[in-house]
Every structure is written in C-alpha cells, then in structure tokens.
Design an enzyme around this catalytic site. Sequence first.
Site, PDB file in Angstrom:
ATOM      1  N   SER A 197      76.915  72.457  30.822  1.00 36.30           N
ATOM      2  CA  SER A 197      77.360  72.790  29.489  1.00 36.30           C
ATOM      3  C   SER A 197      76.358  73.754  28.893  1.00 36.30           C
ATOM      4  CB  SER A 197      77.484  71.546  28.573  1.00 36.30           C
ATOM      5  OG  SER A 197      77.697  71.900  27.339  1.00 36.30           O
ATOM      6  N   HIS A 199      75.581  74.305  25.660  1.00 37.10           N
ATOM      7  CA  HIS A 199      74.993  74.341  24.349  1.00 37.10           C
ATOM      8  C   HIS A 199      73.769  73.478  24.374  1.00 37.10           C
ATOM      9  CE1 HIS A 199      76.644  70.341  22.629  1.00 37.10           C
ATOM     10  NE2 HIS A 199      77.311  70.470  23.810  1.00 37.10           N
ATOM     11  N   CYS A 321      76.985  61.056  20.071  1.00 40.35           N
ATOM     12  CA  CYS A 321      78.278  60.660  19.956  1.00 40.35           C
ATOM     13  C   CYS A 321      78.600  59.418  19.538  1.00 40.35           C
ATOM     14  CB  CYS A 321      79.137  60.901  21.256  1.00 40.35           C
ATOM     15  SG  CYS A 321      78.616  62.653  21.932  1.00 40.35           S
TER      16      CYS A 321
HETATM   17  N1  PLP Z   1      77.705  64.784  29.480  1.00 42.02           N
HETATM   18  C1  PLP Z   1      76.634  64.550  28.951  1.00 42.02           C
HETATM   19  C2  PLP Z   1      75.451  63.743  29.837  1.00 42.02           C
HETATM   20  C3  PLP Z   1      75.925  64.842  27.590  1.00 42.02           C
HETATM   21  O1  PLP Z   1      75.032  64.707  27.162  1.00 42.02           O
HETATM   22  C4  PLP Z   1      77.260  65.668  26.965  1.00 42.02           C
HETATM   23  C5  PLP Z   1      76.949  66.185  25.689  1.00 42.02           C
HETATM   24  O2  PLP Z   1      76.514  65.312  24.838  1.00 42.02           O
HETATM   25  C6  PLP Z   1      78.510  66.040  27.527  1.00 42.02           C
HETATM   26  C7  PLP Z   1      78.586  65.531  28.830  1.00 42.02           C
HETATM   27  C8  PLP Z   1      79.349  66.548  26.716  1.00 42.02           C
HETATM   28  O3  PLP Z   1      79.185  67.872  26.784  1.00 42.02           O
HETATM   29  P1  PLP Z   1      80.030  68.673  25.757  1.00 42.02           P
HETATM   30  O4  PLP Z   1      79.486  68.859  24.407  1.00 42.02           O
HETATM   31  O5  PLP Z   1      79.887  70.425  26.329  1.00 42.02           O
HETATM   32  O6  PLP Z   1      81.380  68.671  25.857  1.00 42.02           O
END
Ligand code: PLP
Length: 375
Positions: A197, A199, A321
């Site tokens: 990802s 960001h 989250c």
């Molecule tokens: N997987 C992990 C380990 C993450 O830390 C995150 C983001 O917090 C994600 C997936 C999700 O990524 P995105 O925010 O780009 O959907």
Amino acid sequence: MHYLDHAATTPVSQEAAQVMLEVLTRQFGNPSSQYKLGRDAKGVVDAGRAAVANALGCKPEQLFFTSCGTESDNWAIRAALHQNRRVGKHIVTTAVEHSAVLQFVKHLEQEGYAATYVKPDRQGRITAEQIAGVLREDTAVVSVMLVNNETGARFPVEEIAALLKDRPALLHTDAVQGFLKVPFAARSLGADYISVSAHKIGGPKGAGALFAGGKAKNILPLLFGGGQEAGLRPGTEATAQIAGFAKAVELRQSRLEEILRHVAGCRAYALEKLTAIPGLQILGPGDAPHILAASLPGYPSQNIVGELSEKGIYISAGSACHKGKASHVFTAMGLDKKTAAGAIRISFGPETQRADIDALAGALAEHQRTRFPML
Ligand code: PLP
C-alpha cells in the site's frame, strides 16, 4: 505536532505531492486514449509500475495497481481460492492478521469455506512449524502477513513458502507493513501473492498494488470491464495516485539504508526512554524497526490516545482501525485483559525526531506520576 503513528499512515512528501499535482493538472489524459496526451498518461502508469516492481523485486508485468492494501488482500485470497477451487475450501491464516484479511476470511467462512487461525506466542511470533501442523489436503490458500502492524513481529514467510513449494496451496502475504520497512524481495520471499500500500511509505492514500507470481495462474479478475491492468483490474487508472506512489517508492528506495538506520535509532531511543517509565510494559518482539508496542495495563488505550492528542502527540491504540475495542492481536497473544486493553503502538518514519520521542516519553511519565503518585 509530534506524529508517532507512521504505521497508521505517513505524510506525503513535497516531491510526491508535486508529481501528483503535475499529473492531475497537466498530464491528465486517459491512458487508454490513442493521442499524445493519452500516451503520456500511459507512460506515467508504465513508469510507476516499473518503479514499484523494481522496489519489490519483481517484473512489472507481475504487478497490478489497486486502490489500497485492503483491496489487494481481498483480491489475492479470492483469486487463490478460485485457482484452487478443485483442491478444496480450506484457508490457513493467523489470528493476528490485519482486518483486511481477517474480516474477509470470516466472510468466506459464511460462504462455506473452512478456516484455521494460527495463534501467536506471547511475543506475537508465529512459526512455520505451526503452519505445517495445520495444513490439510484441501488447503487452498495460506495467508500470513510479513510484518504485524501492531507488534512489529516479522513472520517467517520464506520458510512457509518452502513448505508449500510442492503443495497446491497458494501463499499470500500482506506486506503492507513490510514494504520498504524491512528488507525483502518478492523473488526471495517466495509468496505467490504480495500486497502493498502506498500510504504507509510516504505515498498517497487510495493506491496499492498486488504482486502475482510463483504458482499464481489464470488470475481471477477483481472487476470486469475494460482492458486496464491486463484486464484483471479494469477501470481508468488512478494516474496521479500511481505517480505519487511511484515517487514515494523511489524516494524511499534511494535512501533505504539510511532510513532504516534512522528508524531503528528512533526505536532504540524510544525503548530506552519508555522502559524508564514506571508501570509501562513493552510488548512484542521488536522485529520491525518502525513499530514499538507497549501497554499501560489497566488504563484503556483510547483514553491515553485522546489525552496525548490534546498535547499534539499522535500514537495509536494498538492499530488505527480498532476504534475502542481491545486489540485482537494482543488478545490472541494471550495477554491478560488489562494489558491488552492498555496496548498502545508508537511508530516511526524518516521524519521522526528525538524531540517527538522526548515529548511522548515526558507526557507518558507525567501521566503515570498522576495515576500512581507512590511510584
Ligand atoms: N494490512 C496491514 C498490515 C495494514 O497495516 C493495513 C493498514 O493499516 C492494511 C493492510 C490496509 O491497507 P490500506 O489502508 O491501504 O487498505
């Protein structure tokens, strides 16, 4: 402001923002258009793919742009299950995956799939032997993250890939917290699918990518439409997001050793400061240099996050989250309720300064002095 939440998201650099502005306002063509403006936009996408693939250690044609890490995770698992639909309906994952994997696997259970969630030890570690122990004849996919977003534990993805080499089960790894944060290359990792990802590494929100290689074949399209992303993830390309993602990748990659050293230095400094605070407990194995997990047992983490934010200090309660619920990660590690509910995550990036850590340590020490005047 003292921003210590780089595992939640990161600031976009001026350079990446500038490139995005240029693409939004001047190179705004549709990459599918046949005239020059369109060809230029296609050039942006191709160059972006080459840059991200280079940093990931794969071929550009093995990389597909998505809108985020979550999308990459969902797509990889769905595609792997589709490819192995004749193998069976068993999914192996861990109890400490990000919700982008965990919630999707829970949903798949409702669709009729069976899932095994491997639990970590008290440090947050998972071993390849544990995975070997739960594999079945009908295991279609194994999804194990590279770096845990709450504890910073690095999981043995290479060893798991070796286990699966001669089995039909496909291996997906969520490398959102690993990409350009711990050294690895798709080539040597051995996973069939890898999610990343933008960001988390100084790129914009709303951009991600999925690597598909190894045993991944006849990949199930995520969407149906035009021919973009080899027809597997159609939709007009997010050219500005892709350009910003690629710029962020290039900037990190060009200074990677220096950044990793800097971030590890921040972690070591924070560890020294935080261990001196009475009643504060350090959690996790400390594998990834950018994440430091701790707990103020008996004090709900969302309260401390709120108090610190009043002082302009930003950290997370476990992961960004959770929104107030005790972390499933620390609960799965077998920590008692008070410790799990008091878990906080401090995470570092290239912009982190010692002054940020001093501000946090000062505020936490003051907090503990007020709570426990006898200490
Ligand atoms: N997987 C992990 C380990 C993450 O830390 C995150 C983001 O917090 C994600 C997936 C999700 O990524 P995105 O925010 O780009 O959907």
